[in-house]
Design a protein around this motif. Structure first.
Motif, PDB file in Angstrom:
ATOM      1  N   VAL A   1       0.863  -1.173   0.000  1.00  0.00           N
ATOM      2  CA  VAL A   1       0.000   0.000   0.000  1.00  0.00           C
ATOM      3  C   VAL A   1       0.901   1.225   0.000  1.00  0.00           C
ATOM      4  O   VAL A   1       1.814   1.337   0.828  1.00  0.00           O
ATOM      5  CB  VAL A   1      -0.930   0.007   1.231  1.00  0.00           C
ATOM      6  CG1 VAL A   1      -1.734   1.304   1.290  1.00  0.00           C
ATOM      7  CG2 VAL A   1      -1.851  -1.201   1.206  1.00  0.00           C
ATOM      8  N   GLU A   2       0.663   2.140  -0.933  1.00  0.00           N
ATOM      9  CA  GLU A   2       1.515   3.319  -1.053  1.00  0.00           C
ATOM     10  C   GLU A   2       0.682   4.590  -1.077  1.00  0.00           C
ATOM     11  O   GLU A   2      -0.342   4.662  -1.763  1.00  0.00           O
ATOM     12  CB  GLU A   2       2.369   3.253  -2.316  1.00  0.00           C
ATOM     13  CG  GLU A   2       3.366   2.109  -2.305  1.00  0.00           C
ATOM     14  CD  GLU A   2       4.366   2.181  -3.446  1.00  0.00           C
ATOM     15  OE1 GLU A   2       5.410   1.518  -3.334  1.00  0.00           O
ATOM     16  OE2 GLU A   2       4.116   2.900  -4.439  1.00  0.00           O
ATOM     17  N   ARG A   3       1.147   5.579  -0.339  1.00  0.00           N
ATOM     18  CA  ARG A   3       0.588   6.928  -0.393  1.00  0.00           C
ATOM     19  C   ARG A   3       1.658   7.818  -1.019  1.00  0.00           C
ATOM     20  O   ARG A   3       2.777   7.895  -0.525  1.00  0.00           O
ATOM     21  CB  ARG A   3       0.230   7.431   1.001  1.00  0.00           C
ATOM     22  CG  ARG A   3      -0.836   6.600   1.708  1.00  0.00           C
ATOM     23  CD  ARG A   3      -1.075   7.127   3.111  1.00  0.00           C
ATOM     24  NE  ARG A   3      -1.546   8.511   3.088  1.00  0.00           N
ATOM     25  CZ  ARG A   3      -1.306   9.394   4.062  1.00  0.00           C
ATOM     26  NH1 ARG A   3      -0.560   9.035   5.105  1.00  0.00           N
ATOM     27  NH2 ARG A   3      -1.770  10.619   3.980  1.00  0.00           N
ATOM     28  N   VAL A   4       1.317   8.479  -2.119  1.00  0.00           N
ATOM     29  CA  VAL A   4       2.292   9.242  -2.895  1.00  0.00           C
ATOM     30  C   VAL A   4       1.906  10.719  -2.885  1.00  0.00           C
ATOM     31  O   VAL A   4       0.742  11.068  -3.095  1.00  0.00           O
ATOM     32  CB  VAL A   4       2.357   8.733  -4.350  1.00  0.00           C
ATOM     33  CG1 VAL A   4       3.441   9.469  -5.125  1.00  0.00           C
ATOM     34  CG2 VAL A   4       2.608   7.227  -4.379  1.00  0.00           C
ATOM     35  N   ARG A   5       2.892  11.558  -2.637  1.00  0.00           N
ATOM     36  CA  ARG A   5       2.658  12.998  -2.712  1.00  0.00           C
ATOM     37  C   ARG A   5       3.936  13.691  -3.163  1.00  0.00           C
ATOM     38  O   ARG A   5       5.014  13.064  -3.210  1.00  0.00           O
ATOM     39  CB  ARG A   5       2.198  13.558  -1.356  1.00  0.00           C
ATOM     40  CG  ARG A   5       3.191  13.371  -0.223  1.00  0.00           C
ATOM     41  CD  ARG A   5       2.551  13.715   1.120  1.00  0.00           C
ATOM     42  NE  ARG A   5       3.433  13.457   2.244  1.00  0.00           N
ATOM     43  CZ  ARG A   5       4.198  14.389   2.804  1.00  0.00           C
ATOM     44  NH1 ARG A   5       4.185  15.639   2.344  1.00  0.00           N
ATOM     45  NH2 ARG A   5       4.975  14.089   3.831  1.00  0.00           N
ATOM     46  N   ALA A   6       3.827  14.958  -3.486  1.00  0.00           N
ATOM     47  CA  ALA A   6       4.983  15.743  -3.908  1.00  0.00           C
ATOM     48  C   ALA A   6       5.160  16.931  -2.968  1.00  0.00           C
ATOM     49  O   ALA A   6       4.182  17.474  -2.447  1.00  0.00           O
ATOM     50  CB  ALA A   6       4.793  16.232  -5.344  1.00  0.00           C
ATOM     51  N   ARG A   7       6.408  17.288  -2.752  1.00  0.00           N
ATOM     52  CA  ARG A   7       6.733  18.456  -1.937  1.00  0.00           C
ATOM     53  C   ARG A   7       8.162  18.863  -2.249  1.00  0.00           C
ATOM     54  O   ARG A   7       8.852  18.210  -3.040  1.00  0.00           O
ATOM     55  CB  ARG A   7       6.569  18.152  -0.443  1.00  0.00           C
ATOM     56  CG  ARG A   7       7.435  17.015   0.071  1.00  0.00           C
ATOM     57  CD  ARG A   7       7.405  16.973   1.590  1.00  0.00           C
ATOM     58  NE  ARG A   7       8.030  15.794   2.173  1.00  0.00           N
ATOM     59  CZ  ARG A   7       9.350  15.596   2.296  1.00  0.00           C
ATOM     60  NH1 ARG A   7      10.213  16.499   1.840  1.00  0.00           N
ATOM     61  NH2 ARG A   7       9.806  14.488   2.867  1.00  0.00           N
ATOM     62  N   MET A   8       8.601  19.953  -1.648  1.00  0.00           N
ATOM     63  CA  MET A   8       9.989  20.377  -1.800  1.00  0.00           C
ATOM     64  C   MET A   8      10.865  19.589  -0.827  1.00  0.00           C
ATOM     65  O   MET A   8      10.443  19.259   0.290  1.00  0.00           O
ATOM     66  CB  MET A   8      10.124  21.873  -1.530  1.00  0.00           C
ATOM     67  CG  MET A   8       9.384  22.739  -2.536  1.00  0.00           C
ATOM     68  SD  MET A   8      10.015  22.533  -4.225  1.00  0.00           S
ATOM     69  CE  MET A   8      11.621  23.338  -4.073  1.00  0.00           C
ATOM     70  N   ALA A   9      12.068  19.275  -1.241  1.00  0.00           N
ATOM     71  CA  ALA A   9      13.001  18.531  -0.392  1.00  0.00           C
ATOM     72  C   ALA A   9      13.419  19.364   0.810  1.00  0.00           C
ATOM     73  O   ALA A   9      13.567  20.589   0.712  1.00  0.00           O
ATOM     74  CB  ALA A   9      14.243  18.142  -1.205  1.00  0.00           C
ATOM     75  N   SER A  10      13.608  18.691   1.932  1.00  0.00           N
ATOM     76  CA  SER A  10      14.205  19.358   3.084  1.00  0.00           C
ATOM     77  C   SER A  10      15.699  19.552   2.817  1.00  0.00           C
ATOM     78  O   SER A  10      16.254  18.980   1.876  1.00  0.00           O
ATOM     79  CB  SER A  10      14.011  18.514   4.347  1.00  0.00           C
ATOM     80  OG  SER A  10      14.790  17.319   4.261  1.00  0.00           O
ATOM     81  N   ARG A  11      16.338  20.351   3.625  1.00  0.00           N
ATOM     82  CA  ARG A  11      17.777  20.575   3.437  1.00  0.00           C
ATOM     83  C   ARG A  11      18.557  19.268   3.569  1.00  0.00           C
ATOM     84  O   ARG A  11      19.485  19.002   2.803  1.00  0.00           O
ATOM     85  CB  ARG A  11      18.293  21.608   4.440  1.00  0.00           C
ATOM     86  CG  ARG A  11      17.830  23.025   4.168  1.00  0.00           C
ATOM     87  CD  ARG A  11      18.483  24.018   5.113  1.00  0.00           C
ATOM     88  NE  ARG A  11      18.073  25.374   4.817  1.00  0.00           N
ATOM     89  CZ  ARG A  11      18.668  26.155   3.920  1.00  0.00           C
ATOM     90  NH1 ARG A  11      19.701  25.690   3.230  1.00  0.00           N
ATOM     91  NH2 ARG A  11      18.236  27.385   3.718  1.00  0.00           N
ATOM     92  N   THR A  12      18.164  18.444   4.548  1.00  0.00           N
ATOM     93  CA  THR A  12      18.867  17.171   4.756  1.00  0.00           C
ATOM     94  C   THR A  12      18.676  16.257   3.559  1.00  0.00           C
ATOM     95  O   THR A  12      19.621  15.624   3.076  1.00  0.00           O
ATOM     96  CB  THR A  12      18.351  16.493   6.032  1.00  0.00           C
ATOM     97  OG1 THR A  12      18.585  17.347   7.152  1.00  0.00           O
ATOM     98  CG2 THR A  12      19.064  15.164   6.256  1.00  0.00           C
ATOM     99  N   GLU A  13      17.439  16.173   3.052  1.00  0.00           N
ATOM    100  CA  GLU A  13      17.166  15.339   1.883  1.00  0.00           C
ATOM    101  C   GLU A  13      17.907  15.856   0.655  1.00  0.00           C
ATOM    102  O   GLU A  13      18.478  15.072  -0.111  1.00  0.00           O
ATOM    103  CB  GLU A  13      15.662  15.315   1.617  1.00  0.00           C
ATOM    104  CG  GLU A  13      14.876  14.566   2.681  1.00  0.00           C
ATOM    105  CD  GLU A  13      13.387  14.853   2.611  1.00  0.00           C
ATOM    106  OE1 GLU A  13      12.620  14.113   3.266  1.00  0.00           O
ATOM    107  OE2 GLU A  13      12.991  15.815   1.918  1.00  0.00           O
ATOM    108  N   ALA A  14      17.887  17.174   0.468  1.00  0.00           N
ATOM    109  CA  ALA A  14      18.554  17.759  -0.696  1.00  0.00           C
ATOM    110  C   ALA A  14      20.047  17.474  -0.667  1.00  0.00           C
ATOM    111  O   ALA A  14      20.664  17.162  -1.697  1.00  0.00           O
ATOM    112  CB  ALA A  14      18.304  19.266  -0.747  1.00  0.00           C
TER     113      ALA A  14
END
Length: 252
Positions: free
Chosen positions: A189-202
């Protein structure tokens, strides 16, 4: 009151014109931030802001440690993500190979107590023991995806699959590892969304400046008992991935 156009917008416009005219062709390396600063004046933030705008417009791609490049529309820019529940190997590595890339990953596993959020997703008590694994996935040595995975040790703790990346079943994917325990997980089961990356993720994904990411909250369930056996947060570079769900029927 001054109505002069900000310098970073003027820099972006000049670079945009060079790209659209073909002076800077697809794949061409763009001037460095310091070169832009010397040519147009101003601080490095002017060039950084100009490139951020061009990246957001889709004209430019940023490669960590390598600079900025004109986006190429003649090459395979996107990595396609498909479900591979029955794969015997790493779904990521298999998918990357099919698209002409070499898929590798870095990982770190630790035993910890489940947070309230993780416990709710795994249907276990808060503070119950879980195996937490952090991943950085790379395609041709370039980071394209990060993930945090949790598995209840009540399910895996007494088996050879307790450490996802250690032992005879290392790196084969959740579904294949669970089959070792006699558990069929089926489709997650997957929930998918989009957002801007956090600094750590970037930083982990080599996105300079931070850009859009696709975020997937995934949970695998034991198809016999309905019990959650793994949950993960997957963060994928929005400029590198497209997710494909379902499968077209064979024409023959």
């Amino acid at each position: 009151m001054s109505t002069e156009t900000p310098l970073y917008l003027r820099v972006a416009e000049r670079l945009r014109a060079r790209i659209e005219s073909g002076e800077l062709p697809p794949g061409a390396r763009l001037p460095s931030v310091s070169e832009i600063s010397r040519e147009y004046g101003g601080s490095n933030s002017v060039a950084t802001s100009a490139y951020r705008l061009l990246v957001d417009e889709g004209l430019v791609v940023s490669r960590h440690g390598a600079g900025h490049y004109v986006r190429s529309h003649d090459t395979h820019e996107l990595l396609v993500r498909r479900h591979r529940v029955k794969s015997k190997d790493s779904p990521f590595a298999q998918g990357a190979a099919e698209q002409g890339s070499v898929g590798t990953w870095r990982h770190e596993s630790t035993t910890e107590q489940a947070s309230e959020e993780v416990a709710a997703r795994l249907s276990i008590e808060p503070d119950a023991p879980v195996m937490h694994t952090s991943y950085v996935y790379l395609a041709d040595d370039q980071p394209v995806q990060v993930a945090e995975s949790w598995e209840p040790l009540a399910v895996t703790g007494q088996s050879l699959v307790a450490l996802p990346e250690v032992g005879p079943y290392a790196g084969v994917g959740v579904a294949a590892r669970m089959r070792v325990l006699g558990i069929d997980v089926g489709e997650p089961v997957e929930r998918v969304r989009a957002r801007m990356a956090s600094r750590t993720e970037a930083q982990a994904l080599g996105m300079t400046p931070p850009g859009p990411v696709m975020v997937i909250e995934r949970t695998y369930y034991d198809q016999t008992t309905g019990r959650p056996v793994e949950t993960a947060d997957i963060v994928m570079r929005g400029d590198r991935w497209v997710a494909v769900y379902g499968q077209a029927p064979d024409a023959g």
